[in-house]
Scaffold this active site. Structure first.
Site, PDB file in Angstrom:
ATOM      1  N   ILE A 257      43.043 -32.934  42.844  1.00  0.00           N
ATOM      2  CA  ILE A 257      43.298 -32.450  44.197  1.00  0.00           C
ATOM      3  C   ILE A 257      42.023 -32.709  44.993  1.00  0.00           C
ATOM      4  CG2 ILE A 257      44.993 -30.731  43.466  1.00  0.00           C
ATOM      5  CD1 ILE A 257      42.941 -28.556  43.905  1.00  0.00           C
ATOM      6  N   ASP A 258      42.157 -32.777  46.305  1.00  0.00           N
ATOM      7  CA  ASP A 258      41.019 -33.144  47.149  1.00  0.00           C
ATOM      8  C   ASP A 258      39.855 -32.177  46.971  1.00  0.00           C
ATOM      9  OD1 ASP A 258      42.570 -35.189  48.122  1.00  0.00           O
ATOM     10  OD2 ASP A 258      43.134 -34.133  49.964  1.00  0.00           O
ATOM     11  N   ASN A 259      38.645 -32.693  47.179  1.00  0.00           N
ATOM     12  CA  ASN A 259      37.451 -31.849  47.089  1.00  0.00           C
ATOM     13  C   ASN A 259      37.541 -30.642  48.015  1.00  0.00           C
ATOM     14  OD1 ASN A 259      36.514 -33.814  45.370  1.00  0.00           O
ATOM     15  ND2 ASN A 259      34.939 -34.587  46.741  1.00  0.00           N
ATOM     16  N   ARG A 378      48.087 -33.613  53.962  1.00  0.00           N
ATOM     17  CA  ARG A 378      47.206 -33.581  55.125  1.00  0.00           C
ATOM     18  C   ARG A 378      47.639 -34.615  56.160  1.00  0.00           C
ATOM     19  NH1 ARG A 378      41.591 -34.535  52.326  1.00  0.00           N
ATOM     20  NH2 ARG A 378      40.865 -34.448  54.494  1.00  0.00           N
TER      21      ARG A 378
END
Length: 477
Positions: A257-259, A378
């Protein structure tokens, strides 16, 4: 006496997302009047001389600075700084058989302990043969590349016998400071690796949701990387969670998952389960639910876009099908009105306002992710005008599209273009509307993850998302 090194820039195509002409100072640094380069030529053309070293300096392709750029004083990589240093990537070719730490330290004037730290962080790569220069490389760069990859030179290299040039150009991490380098070995050194100071602020044991024989489920904090970056595998969730649990064998990533996101991440204890979990993800047998905090309400139902098949940010999506683009689908299960995060909460969690004015209300969406593309949620939410709170990469583009809907060439109000050049210019203009990747947290949580395995149902939930937390209870104060 230390061997000379000749400057050479821009050897590695993958370091540049878009062609950038080398800055003027590089041409001056590589002019024929350079005594460093004259020594390089003399060594190369001397029958008895070993292959010379080619040192490549790529501090940042767009930086306009003198050749003698000032670098910080180097000591050790720890303690972790709060801010990253400007990018500095160096490319080297060993002149003779060398020890990695000694060669890098001498060539780049770095302390041996700093070089050893870089190697531990995974910031040093090697290849048996230097990669092909990119199309925009200066003639001097191409010349030196040709010299060090001459067939008459390569045929004397024992390490590449039986390998194609392409195979010999494949890069691997240097894992031991004392690794022996054969003459002609190429090195790429990320002198200023990306840092993750948040790793040192977390009580990692408290973030562990479950521990089983096969895996660990982590409630990943925002501003951390699951498995690390290209130049930093040390400051990562897998490393810090493994240490917190006292595991002898490090955990392995099964998905990302994104930072800037928080929430459920499954880390494997074994290679076997890692392979099994990857297979379940491919077969869409892993269910992922997200909570997203948006600026406006989102209608329930399935949202479909098509994502441009280019592996770099920003991820562009189109409402209309475009040949070769990847389908992106998510289902909005619920959307409810919630208070806009208070200024204190946003300060505690370092949420970027992105220029979006504070509102009375935000909207918490429960999302069933049907496809799992990078930045999908997003990009899709921004594309419909309901960006995620704090998402500096996509919120700025959403604001631009609200002011001028036709600026998005892939949106509902996109224009018709008379030529491919005109459309390409519009795409570049749209890309420029996007901001930088968030450094802290955004309103996105991987809230639930579940799957069936060996006749059992496995289901896990993350904790309370940051925007619902009381600032007084936050561990960041």
């Amino acid at each position: 006496m230390p061997k000379a090194a000749a400057s050479l820039a821009s050897l590695l195509p993958q370091l540049w997302h878009r062609p950038v002409q080398p800055p003027p100072f590089l041409h001056r640094a590589l002019s024929s009047s350079s005594p460093l380069l004259r020594r390089h030529r003399a060594a190369l053309h001397s029958p008895a001389a070993p292959l010379s070293a080619a040192a490549v300096s790529t501090s940042a392709a767009t930086v306009e600075a003198p050749a003698t750029a000032a670098y910080p004083v180097y000591g050790r990589l720890l303690p972790c700084p709060l801010q990253d240093d400007p990018p500095r990537i160096e490319h080297l070719v060993a002149r003779e058989d060398e020890v990695a730490v000694d060669f890098i330290s001498r060539s780049l004037t770095l302390p041996p302990l700093y070089v050893a730290d870089l190697i531990k962080f995974g910031a040093v790569y090697y290849a048996l043969v230097a990669p092909q220069p990119p199309p925009h490389a200066a003639p001097e760069h191409v010349r030196i590349f040709r010299e060090v990859t001459e067939p008459s030179v390569l045929c004397r290299r024992k390490s590449i016998k039986g390998k194609t040039v392409r195979e010999a150009q494949k890069t691997f991490r240097v894992t031991d400071p004392n690794q022996r380098l054969e003459a002609g070995t190429y090195l790429r050194v990320h002198v200023h690796p990306k840092r993750f100071p948040r790793c040192y602020e977390i009580d990692w044991k408290s973030r562990v949701i479950a521990v089983t024989d096969n895996y660990v489920v982590l409630d990943k904090p925002a501003a951390t990387s699951v498995g690390g970056a290209t130049d930093n595998i040390e400051e990562s969730c897998v490393v810090f969670t493994s240490r917190a649990l006292g595991l002898e064998t490090p955990l392995m990533t099964t998905h990302q998952i994104d930072n800037c996101s928080e929430g459920c991440v499954v880390l494997s204890k074994t290679k076997e389960f890692c392979s099994v979990f990857h297979g379940m993800i491919r077969e869409k047998q892993v269910n992922k639910r997200y909570l997203a905090l948006t600026t406006a309400p989102v209608s329930t139902g399935i949202i479909t876009h098509y994502m441009r098949p280019i592996n770099r940010a920003p991820r562009l999506v189109s409402e209309d099908h475009i040949k070769g683009w990847h389908v992106c689908q998510m289902e909005i299960l619920d959307c409810k009105k919630v208070p806009w995060p208070s200024s204190l909460i946003r300060k505690v969690h370092k949420v970027d306002n992105c220029g979006w004015p504070q509102q009375e209300a935000a909207y918490e969406c429960k999302i069933n992710l049907l496809t799992g593309k990078t930045h999908q949620i997003r990009a899709q939410l921004a594309a419909i005008g309901t960006p995620i709170v704090g998402d500096s990469a996509y919120m700025t583009a959403a604001m631009a599209a609200i002011v001028n809907p036709s600026i998005n060439p892939f949106g509902r109000w996109g224009q018709n273009y008379d030529s491919e050049d005109e459309k390409a210019a519009a795409v570049e203009a749209w890309i420029s509307c996007h901001g930088k990747e968030p450094k802290s947290v955004i309103g996105l949580q991987a809230s639930e993850i579940s799957w069936d395995y060996e006749g059992e149902h496995h289901s896990y939930k993350a904790g309370v998302p940051w925007w619902r937390q009381d600032a007084v209870e936050s561990d960041l104060i």
